[in-house]
Design a protein around this motif. Structure first.
Motif, mmCIF file in Angstrom:
data_model
loop_
_atom_site.group_PDB
_atom_site.id
_atom_site.type_symbol
_atom_site.label_atom_id
_atom_site.label_comp_id
_atom_site.label_asym_id
_atom_site.label_seq_id
_atom_site.Cartn_x
_atom_site.Cartn_y
_atom_site.Cartn_z
ATOM 1 N N GLU A 1 -13.089 -6.186 -8.778
ATOM 2 C CA GLU A 1 -11.691 -5.934 -8.266
ATOM 3 C C GLU A 1 -11.299 -6.667 -7.384
ATOM 4 N N GLN A 2 -11.538 -8.169 -7.195
ATOM 5 C CA GLN A 2 -10.922 -9.156 -6.458
ATOM 6 C C GLN A 2 -10.785 -10.156 -7.419
ATOM 7 N N ASN A 3 -9.501 -10.893 -7.200
ATOM 8 C CA ASN A 3 -9.360 -12.186 -7.764
ATOM 9 C C ASN A 3 -9.183 -13.263 -6.825
ATOM 10 N N ALA A 4 -9.169 -14.562 -6.947
ATOM 11 C CA ALA A 4 -8.913 -15.406 -6.067
ATOM 12 C C ALA A 4 -8.006 -16.669 -6.602
ATOM 13 N N PHE A 5 -6.887 -16.955 -5.829
ATOM 14 C CA PHE A 5 -6.341 -18.345 -6.118
ATOM 15 C C PHE A 5 -7.035 -19.605 -5.631
ATOM 16 N N ARG A 6 -6.798 -20.519 -6.394
ATOM 17 C CA ARG A 6 -7.467 -21.805 -6.041
ATOM 18 C C ARG A 6 -6.266 -22.889 -6.122
ATOM 19 N N LYS B 1 -8.761 -6.417 2.672
ATOM 20 C CA LYS B 1 -9.284 -6.778 1.286
ATOM 21 C C LYS B 1 -8.802 -8.049 0.894
ATOM 22 N N ARG B 2 -8.414 -8.852 1.766
ATOM 23 C CA ARG B 2 -7.999 -10.328 1.275
ATOM 24 C C ARG B 2 -8.361 -11.213 2.447
ATOM 25 N N ARG B 3 -8.245 -12.425 2.085
ATOM 26 C CA ARG B 3 -8.707 -13.509 3.171
ATOM 27 C C ARG B 3 -8.210 -14.690 2.430
ATOM 28 N N MET C 1 -8.523 -15.108 -1.413
ATOM 29 C CA MET C 1 -9.053 -13.833 -2.293
ATOM 30 C C MET C 1 -8.334 -12.668 -1.927
ATOM 31 N N HIS C 2 -7.811 -11.781 -3.124
ATOM 32 C CA HIS C 2 -7.159 -10.850 -2.776
ATOM 33 C C HIS C 2 -7.326 -9.644 -3.780
#
Length: 715
Positions: free
Chosen positions: A205-210, A241-243, A260-261
């Motif tokens: 239930e989390q994705n991450a931009f890179r 829920k995000r960092r 992360m979000h």
């Protein structure tokens, strides 16, 4: 003292892999690796350096490696350095600070970790992922370096594995045969399905931009320069829920961002590729609405062409990572959430462990159990770091993890050292009936009864030359050499006279001494019996002392057999029909044993005798005594009992080739004083007191075949 193996970048060699079956096979294994990511390439490089043939199969063309950075903590960086990969040479910089902010950029804490560098054996680095991957690929496949270059096949997809026959099948139908299969094919592993079809990765239930951003671009954002005052800084912004995480790489010229979000706020397929799903800057910025405006302005600078979104996948523990000739490593075995930056690091550790359990000379029939050993070595550590990574991704502050302790667990580990030791223990355990002698940390100690892995030594081709002088003396004098306070020793005959021999042997061609030899000289008292507490009797020749001129047989004989051995110099001078044995200590001669007028004796050639004492007796009796440790235990014994070595049970039978005999012999013993013989005076003084009433016989016996005396046993 040996220097650290990282100095020249060479892989520390493991113990001989074929030792368990006693063969001298050094033929390489052909190892097929599905996946040429960081874990697969590390394994390929380490196995190449062990001397194996390695072929890698990579489904991508390796032409679109995503620009991102990678966290090389001391545990993983140490492995790379041992393999010859020094990340600082291609722009990686040290991690000097860890800083935490809330979403409004209020400082929570800042830890100067650079000053902790002395705590770890290797640098803590922040590397460019593409550059690290390229260096690993080059080291594994180039003509330079130790071992045969690995073969890398790109653009090929592995669709099936035969775990028993070690074959893999490509999507075009081609079947490739090897000896070992390694599944390093990532989170969507095909290899995993050959071991377990139930456990699969699932979205967390989390994705991450890179994305990567030039440092100068970040400096141009008004107000962001305050976050870039210190080089080598790994920074976090925390929100619900995000960092946002960023750290520098490429000599602090590029900034790597991981954001992360909640997964619902960005469009990424959990079933798709891990790293190369595109994303929009607008979506990125929207996910962090409400964070510090300066940080949001910075996020707007992300290059839409290189911005990627990564679905974060988790997976329940895979109970077993191996089956037959297949083993998993990296994300195929244990996909990680990124909250410790240890995913690639643990995959690197996997690669090192695989090489440690498969050294050159590994018997092919042992491959399944070696892979099971790899699993046993790696499973708990990887699973524990995986678990803690999961916990640290939660928003709750009280997650029960002791950061300091777990950082030490992570960073202070060296998998080469750990896995090599576990492999040694595996080899030792294959021979449970071994002698363990101090220092026990190094495993079974080699000696005349075992090699360094506890396997029996072979003394069939070893040679001996035994010179003995048998004489008549008084029973009273000899019985003073029985152990004090031990009532069980007595003579078979009630006569006032008894016989004894001084016997010297030169041994040569000893396998356990690398083909070399040594000398021993002992006093043997004949016609002795030992009566046990139950009234049963053993009889034979009693040996109160045995001098030897090499420490190794003295130690092994004392520890393993209870033999009363002590050091002395011993030299044999043979010339024509005479021989003289001289014994001494540090330049002081204490004994001379001479025979002259020797001639061949065919009658004695067939008589043989005990390979231990040289006489036709029932066996050899000695008394084992080991004192207890400590001043308070002074005078107490840990061992105090008789030992009997029966004649006729030798593992190797002596083959006598020559016997020469004479009636002319002379014994000379001089005890000197305590200053000249500080460790032997009390012994030689007693031996010199023995009256020689008559010389009974003297002989020199030559032959081959030296028993290891392993049939000695407590009475």
């Amino acid at each position: 003292m040996a220097t650290n193996g990282t100095a020249n970048g060479s892989t520390p060699s493991t113990a001989n892999g074929n030792a368990s079956n006693g063969t001298s096979n050094t033929s390489p294994l052909h190892i097929l690796i599905a996946g040429a990511g960081i874990g697969g390439l590390t394994a390929a490089l380490a196995l190449r350096q062990e001397g194996h043939r390695v072929t890698l199969f990579e489904r991508s063309q390796l032409a679109r490696e995503t620009g991102a950075a990678i966290h090389l903590a001391p545990n993983s960086n140490g492995i790379l350095r041992r393999l010859g990969i020094f990340a600082e040479k291609f722009g990686s910089n040290t991690c000097d600070f860890i800083t935490e902010y809330d979403k409004d950029s209020n400082l929570v804490r800042k830890i100067p970790v650079g000053r902790m560098a002395g705590m770890w054996a290797n640098p803590w680095l922040l590397a460019h992922r593409v550059q690290l991957h390229e260096q690993l690929k080059k080291a594994a496949t180039s003509a330079e370096g130790k071992g045969e270059p690995a073969v890398l096949k790109v653009g090929v997809k592995v669709v099936d594995f035969d775990v028993e026959n070690a074959t893999l099948t490509l999507d075009g139908g081609e079947v490739i045969k090897g000896d070992v299969l390694l599944g390093a094919d990532g989170v969507h592993s095909v290899a995993r399905g050959k071991i377990n079809t139930e456990i699969k990765p699932f979205p967390c239930e989390q994705n991450a931009f890179r994305f990567l951003l030039p440092k100068e671009t970040a400096l141009a954002v008004p107000g962001f320069e305050k976050f870039l005052k210190d080089e080598g800084e790994l920074a976090f912004w925390y929100g619900l829920k995000r960092r946002v995480v960023f750290y520098p790489t490429s000599n602090n010229t590029l900034l790597n961002f991981v954001c992360m979000h909640p997964a619902a706020e960005s469009n990424a397929s959990a079933a798709g590729a891990d790293w190369d799903q595109g994303a929009s800057v607008e979506t990125l910025v929207k996910c962090y609405d409400g964070f510090d405006p300066v940080l949001v302005e910075l996020l707007k600078k992300a290059d839409p062409k290189t911005l990627k979104v990564w679905p974060l996948l988790d997976m329940d523990e895979l109970p077993i990572w191996h089956k037959g000739r297949l083993a998993l490593l990296g994300d195929a075995a244990h996909p990680f959430l990124p909250h410790q930056g240890q995913g690639a690091g643990v995959a690197i550790e996997d690669g090192a462990a695989i090489a440690c359990v498969l050294p050159l000379g590994t018997p092919r029939e042992e491959i399944p159990e070696r892979l099971a050993l790899y699993d046993k070595i790696r499973h708990f550590r990887a699973t524990e770091i995986q678990r803690v990574s999961r916990v640290l991704g939660m928003d709750q502050k009280d997650h029960g993890v002791d950061h300091q302790a777990f950082t030490a667990y992570n960073f202070g580990h060296d998998e080469f050292d750990n896995a090599r030791q576990k492999f040694r223990e595996y080899q030792w355990a294959k021979n449970p009936q071994v002698y363990q002698r101090m220092p026990t940390a190094f495993g079974p100690m080699p000696g005349p009864r075992q090699d360094h892995l506890g396997r029996p030594q072979n003394g069939k081709e070893s040679t001996f030359v035994t010179t003995s002088i048998k004489f008549k003396t008084t029973r009273t004098a000899l019985q003073t050499l029985f152990p004090p306070g031990c009532e069980g020793y007595s003579f078979l005959s009630p006569a006032g006279v008894a016989t004894a021999s001084f016997s010297h042997t030169t041994l040569d061609g000893m396998d356990w001494l690398g083909g070399k030899g040594y000398d021993h000289l002992g006093l043997y008292i004949h016609g002795v019996k030992y009566t046990k507490s139950d009234g049963k009797v053993v009889s034979g020749t009693y040996m109160p002392v045995l001098f030897e001129n090499l420490a190794d047989p003295i130690i092994t004989g004392r520890d393993e057999l209870g033999m009363p051995k002590i050091y002395s110099t011993i030299e044999a001078e043979r010339s024509g029909d005479s021989v003289t044995i001289k014994a001494g200590w540090q330049g002081t001669q204490w004994g001379s044993f001479s025979i002259s007028g020797l001639s061949s004796s065919e009658s004695q050639l067939s008589q043989g005798g005990s390979a231990v004492s040289g006489e036709q007796d029932a066996g050899l009796i000695v008394h084992r005594y080991i004192p207890s440790v400590g001043r308070e235990s002074k005078g107490k014994a840990e061992s105090d009992y008789a030992v009997f070595t029966p004649t006729g049970e030798e593992d190797v039978k002596a083959e006598i080739s020559s016997v020469k005999a004479s009636q002319t012999a002379e014994l000379k013993l001089d005890a000197g004083d305590w200053k000249s013989l500080p460790t032997l005076h009390h012994i030689i003084e007693r031996l010199a007191e023995l009256p020689v009433l008559a010389i009974i016989s003297a002989k020199v016996v030559e032959g081959k075949g030296v028993p290891d005396v392993s049939h000695a046993r407590p009475v």
